[in-house]
Design a protein around this motif. Structure first.
Motif, PDB file in Angstrom:
ATOM      1  N   ALA A   1       0.629  -1.318  -0.055  1.00 51.68           N
ATOM      2  CA  ALA A   1      -0.305  -0.078  -0.109  1.00 51.68           C
ATOM      3  C   ALA A   1       0.731   1.475  -0.241  1.00 51.68           C
ATOM      4  O   ALA A   1       0.693   2.195  -0.812  1.00 51.68           O
ATOM      5  CB  ALA A   1      -1.331  -0.180   1.295  1.00 51.68           C
TER       6      ALA A   1
ATOM      7  N   TYR B   1       2.359   1.646  -3.131  1.00 52.15           N
ATOM      8  CA  TYR B   1       1.043   2.597  -4.479  1.00 52.15           C
ATOM      9  C   TYR B   1       1.346   3.393  -4.111  1.00 52.15           C
ATOM     10  O   TYR B   1       0.869   4.503  -5.057  1.00 52.15           O
ATOM     11  CB  TYR B   1      -0.422   1.285  -3.691  1.00 52.15           C
ATOM     12  CG  TYR B   1      -1.852   2.135  -4.458  1.00 52.15           C
ATOM     13  CD1 TYR B   1      -1.882   1.895  -5.676  1.00 52.15           C
ATOM     14  CD2 TYR B   1      -2.003   2.839  -3.763  1.00 52.15           C
ATOM     15  CE1 TYR B   1      -3.067   2.296  -6.374  1.00 52.15           C
ATOM     16  CE2 TYR B   1      -3.837   3.497  -4.464  1.00 52.15           C
ATOM     17  CZ  TYR B   1      -4.036   2.600  -5.401  1.00 52.15           C
ATOM     18  OH  TYR B   1      -4.867   2.823  -6.098  1.00 52.15           O
ATOM     19  N   TYR B   2       0.270   4.544  -2.915  1.00 48.82           N
ATOM     20  CA  TYR B   2       0.530   5.920  -3.116  1.00 48.82           C
ATOM     21  C   TYR B   2       1.632   6.376  -2.749  1.00 48.82           C
ATOM     22  O   TYR B   2       1.537   7.610  -3.334  1.00 48.82           O
ATOM     23  CB  TYR B   2      -1.103   5.808  -1.830  1.00 48.82           C
ATOM     24  CG  TYR B   2      -1.892   4.934  -0.754  1.00 48.82           C
ATOM     25  CD1 TYR B   2      -3.149   5.640  -1.592  1.00 48.82           C
ATOM     26  CD2 TYR B   2      -1.839   4.234  -0.474  1.00 48.82           C
ATOM     27  CE1 TYR B   2      -3.571   4.903  -1.603  1.00 48.82           C
ATOM     28  CE2 TYR B   2      -3.077   3.767   0.027  1.00 48.82           C
ATOM     29  CZ  TYR B   2      -4.527   4.158  -0.206  1.00 48.82           C
ATOM     30  OH  TYR B   2      -4.974   3.591  -0.428  1.00 48.82           O
TER      31      TYR B   2
ATOM     32  N   LEU C   1     -12.119   1.212  -1.807  1.00 49.77           N
ATOM     33  CA  LEU C   1     -11.131   0.053  -2.028  1.00 49.77           C
ATOM     34  C   LEU C   1     -11.493  -0.308  -3.204  1.00 49.77           C
ATOM     35  O   LEU C   1      -9.605  -0.803  -4.213  1.00 49.77           O
ATOM     36  CB  LEU C   1     -10.246  -0.052  -0.901  1.00 49.77           C
ATOM     37  CG  LEU C   1      -9.403  -1.115  -1.023  1.00 49.77           C
ATOM     38  CD1 LEU C   1      -7.833   0.488  -1.474  1.00 49.77           C
ATOM     39  CD2 LEU C   1      -7.945  -1.136   0.390  1.00 49.77           C
TER      40      LEU C   1
ATOM     41  N   TYR D   1      -3.240  -4.659  -3.668  1.00 48.40           N
ATOM     42  CA  TYR D   1      -2.432  -3.415  -3.866  1.00 48.40           C
ATOM     43  C   TYR D   1      -1.001  -3.625  -4.698  1.00 48.40           C
ATOM     44  O   TYR D   1      -0.331  -2.724  -5.706  1.00 48.40           O
ATOM     45  CB  TYR D   1      -1.854  -3.032  -3.005  1.00 48.40           C
ATOM     46  CG  TYR D   1      -2.744  -2.039  -2.132  1.00 48.40           C
ATOM     47  CD1 TYR D   1      -2.932  -0.797  -2.496  1.00 48.40           C
ATOM     48  CD2 TYR D   1      -3.179  -2.388  -0.611  1.00 48.40           C
ATOM     49  CE1 TYR D   1      -3.594   0.556  -1.210  1.00 48.40           C
ATOM     50  CE2 TYR D   1      -4.143  -1.134  -0.035  1.00 48.40           C
ATOM     51  CZ  TYR D   1      -4.533  -0.841  -0.308  1.00 48.40           C
ATOM     52  OH  TYR D   1      -5.083   0.222   0.095  1.00 48.40           O
TER      53      TYR D   1
ATOM     54  N   THR E   1      -4.270  -1.307   7.379  1.00 46.35           N
ATOM     55  CA  THR E   1      -3.863  -1.171   6.072  1.00 46.35           C
ATOM     56  C   THR E   1      -3.743   0.047   5.074  1.00 46.35           C
ATOM     57  O   THR E   1      -2.752   0.680   4.256  1.00 46.35           O
ATOM     58  CB  THR E   1      -3.939  -2.513   5.073  1.00 46.35           C
ATOM     59  OG1 THR E   1      -3.469  -3.404   6.522  1.00 46.35           O
ATOM     60  CG2 THR E   1      -2.981  -2.467   3.985  1.00 46.35           C
ATOM     61  N   PRO E   2      -4.887  -0.026   4.321  1.00 45.47           N
ATOM     62  CA  PRO E   2      -4.875   0.898   3.429  1.00 45.47           C
ATOM     63  C   PRO E   2      -4.428   2.311   3.195  1.00 45.47           C
ATOM     64  O   PRO E   2      -3.405   3.294   3.246  1.00 45.47           O
ATOM     65  CB  PRO E   2      -6.126   1.461   3.079  1.00 45.47           C
ATOM     66  CG  PRO E   2      -7.063   0.330   3.764  1.00 45.47           C
ATOM     67  CD  PRO E   2      -6.109  -0.547   4.951  1.00 45.47           C
TER      68      PRO E   2
ATOM     69  N   GLY F   1      -0.490   3.026   4.781  1.00 41.86           N
ATOM     70  CA  GLY F   1       0.325   3.182   3.505  1.00 41.86           C
ATOM     71  C   GLY F   1       0.246   4.313   2.899  1.00 41.86           C
ATOM     72  O   GLY F   1       1.035   4.364   2.262  1.00 41.86           O
ATOM     73  N   HIS F   2      -1.024   4.813   3.208  1.00 38.35           N
ATOM     74  CA  HIS F   2      -1.693   5.859   2.251  1.00 38.35           C
ATOM     75  C   HIS F   2      -0.422   7.536   3.463  1.00 38.35           C
ATOM     76  O   HIS F   2       0.334   7.676   2.288  1.00 38.35           O
ATOM     77  CB  HIS F   2      -2.642   6.660   2.796  1.00 38.35           C
ATOM     78  CG  HIS F   2      -3.557   7.699   2.064  1.00 38.35           C
ATOM     79  ND1 HIS F   2      -3.468   9.061   3.015  1.00 38.35           N
ATOM     80  CD2 HIS F   2      -2.937   8.239   0.612  1.00 38.35           C
ATOM     81  CE1 HIS F   2      -3.642   9.861   2.359  1.00 38.35           C
ATOM     82  NE2 HIS F   2      -4.007   9.816   0.310  1.00 38.35           N
TER      83      HIS F   2
END
Ligand SMILES: Cc1cc2nc3c(=O)[nH]c(=O)nc-3n(C[C@H](O)[C@H](O)[C@H](O)COP(=O)(O)OP(=O)(O)OC[C@H]3O[C@@H](n4cnc5c(N)ncnc54)[C@H](O)[C@@H]3O)c2cc1C
Ligand SMILES: [Zn+2]
Lengths: 416, 94
Positions: free
Chosen positions: A45, A48-49, A102, A190, A372-373, A376-377
């Motif tokens: 994540a 990804y971000y 998501l 992700y 998790t999201p 990561g962000h």
């Protein structure tokens, strides 16, 4: 490739033989703008971000095993945001908001299911603690409500609210937006989206050493697939975080413990929600396949063995049988362990380290899947800008020197 | 479940009789008010958490009740030696 209904129809007619690989498996390059160590949900994540929100592309995620094979693929997937302190509320609620869209965002079904998380109270202490949470959460605009035992049973009919048991249920806190998601799909979703933007995910690549220049700043990593250079390294290695940080001579306030889970044979739907009991170390929900997913406690001692004591699992099953007498004759299909990195205050560490260019996101312990999201962000922001995101700012490594702990441990010894 | 030898009772007993007491040989400063935040934070919170040999405290709660130390491999969970509180960490012949 985008997933869509016409595409599914086309592939179905074609015997599902035409699906491409979901992510690339490239050879490592000699250097990257940033390296993330650990391809669990949090590491993927983060990458990804970093790509999506900050426009970085030249990123590698290094994984010693297979992606999602750590705690991400071993956890019981409980998602909730009803934590006690304002710092934690902001952190977990940030993730909760991101869970909601998501699947759309990733074009990958992470099967987020806000079916409600019921936390059982068995004694006066539990009642006081949970009511305090309910009130604190209400002030923060986070849903969490108090139910009587009868109301809890109406919400989850298989609960045993008989007062004549060892740990009677005397009430419960319910977060309706809480629930579960499919753990593998989160890692895969992700990974696929990051890979499509150019992030190199390199599996079977164990980081053995962190390299530093004469000024002390990081210059790269030594791996089982050679040296890879980078001036920015983010360690997101869960149970192995202190092992990795030691490679840069940074001691961590972490201890790694085995935490276990089990699944039963699949049965028809019997359970509409997630039930947790911190007091007797038992957690249960039902997967879409019909298996009961059961979480147990940690072992008493630190270990990297990725199993756990039989008496720990037995203790949980005894509690499960008392809470849900209807499941007494079920057989368990699988039992496994993951290694969780526990901090003294049961809150994560997200941010800078004493080493220039080295960042860390760890200490999620027994309860980081839900974040998790969000994790990561905000960690992506931290790694890219070099300064903590405002939600991450309180979760420093330095708090174990200043004493500004974020003590979620006081509420319950475990916090999934 | 571990089988742990209590160096006082001189018996191997199941883990359930014992309580884990965290990393061993973490020494509290004799005069805590004289050390700075850095050292105090290290004493309270930093642990070596090794993947490998770990020196740790156990207490034979449901036995003699005494504290002792133990060298265990955290990968295999194999216990190499237990020794009485106050004794130095033994060197293992490799
Ligand atoms: C049994 C169990 C139940 C749980 N239940 C819940 C729950 O219900 N709800 C919840 O919110 N949380 C739960 N958790 C906690 C949750 O699983 C973790 O907090 C979260 O998944 C951590 O994600 P991660 O991406 O940081 O770690 P991981 O998925 O473990 O990823 C770390 C990765 O780093 C890799 N790595 C390690 N060392 C190296 C190296 N030297 N080089 C390269 N790669 C390396 C590992 O192989 C691993 O893939 C549970 C955990 C367990 C074990
Ligand atoms: Zn004894």
């Amino acid at each position: 490739m985008r997933f869509s209904f016409p595409r599914m129809l086309k592939e179905a007619l074609n015997g599902n033989a035409g699906w491409p690989e979901q992510w690339r498996s490239p050879e490592p390059k000699a250097s990257y703008d940033a390296i993330i160590v650990g391809a669990g949900g949090h590491g993927l994540a983060t990458a990804y971000y970093m790509a999506k929100e900050h426009g970085m592309r030249n990123i590698a995620v290094l994984e010693k095993g297979w992606l999602g094979g750590g705690n991400t693929g071993r956890n019981t997937t409980i998602i909730r945001s009803n934590y006690l302190w304002e710092e934690s509320e902001a952190l977990y609620e940030h993730a909760m908001k991101l869970w909601q869209d998501l699947s759309l965002e990733l074009n990958y079904n992470v099967m987020y299911s806000p079916r409600g998380v019921l936390m059982l109270a068995h004694n006066v202490h539990d009642v006081q603690v949970f009511k305090r949470h309910v009130h604190a959460n209400r002030l923060a605009g986070i849903d969490n409500e108090w139910l009587t035992a009868e109301e809890a049973k109406a919400f989850c009919p298989i609960l045993n609210i008989d007062p004549d048991v060892r740990y009677p249920i005397i009430g419960a806190a319910l977060q309706r937006r809480g629930g579960t998601a499919r753990h593998d799909a989160v890692a895969w979703g992700y990974a696929r989206a990051a890979s499509a933007m150019g992030v190199d995910i390199i599996q079977n690549c164990e980081v053995r050493n962190i390299l530093r220049g004469p000024d002390g700043a990081v210059t790269g990593v030594e791996t089982t697939r050679g040296v890879i250079r980078s001036k920015k390294i983010g360690v997101v290695a869960a149970g192995h975080s202190s092992v990795l940080m030691q490679m840069a001579n940074v001691s961590m306030p972490l201890e790694s413990y085995p935490l276990q889970a089990l699944v039963s044979e699949p049965i028809k739907p019997i359970m509409p929600c997630v039930v947790m009991s911190n007091t007797i170390h038992a957690y249960m929900s039902q997967s879409d396949k019909g298996e009961l997913v059961i979480g147990a406690g940690t072992d008493a001692y630190t270990s990297y063995s990725q199993t756990g004591g039989l008496h720990i699992a037995t203790h949980t099953l005894e509690a499960i049988c008392e809470l849900f007498p209807v499941v007494r004759r079920l057989r368990m299909l699988r039992n496994w362990g993951g290694i969780v990195d526990v901090t003294p205050d049961r809150s994560p560490i997200i941010g800078k380290t004493p080493v220039a260019g080295l960042f860390v996101n760890c200490g999620w312990g027994t309860g980081g899947f839900k974040a998790t999201p969000g994790s990561g962000h905000i960690f992506a922001h931290t790694v890219v800008t070099g300064e903590p995101h405002k939600i991450a700012a309180p979760f420093t490594l330095d708090r174990f020197r200043t004493g500004r702990l974020i003590d979620e441990a006081a509420a319950a010894a475990v916090a999934h | 479940m571990l089988l742990i030898r209590c160096p006082y009772c001189e018996m191997e007993r199941p883990e359930l009789e014992f309580r884990y007491g965290g990393e061993a040989h973490v020494v509290r400063a004799a005069e805590p008010e004289t050390i700075g935040d850095e050292a105090w934070g290290q004493f309270l919170y930093l642990r070596s958490n090794p993947k490998g040999l770990h020196a740790e405290r156990w207490r034979h709660t449901n036995g003699c009740g005494r504290f002792f130390n133990c060298l265990r491999d955290t990968v295999t969970d194999r216990i190499f030696v237990t020794y009485k509180a106050g004794e130095p960490r033994p060197e293992l012949a490799s």
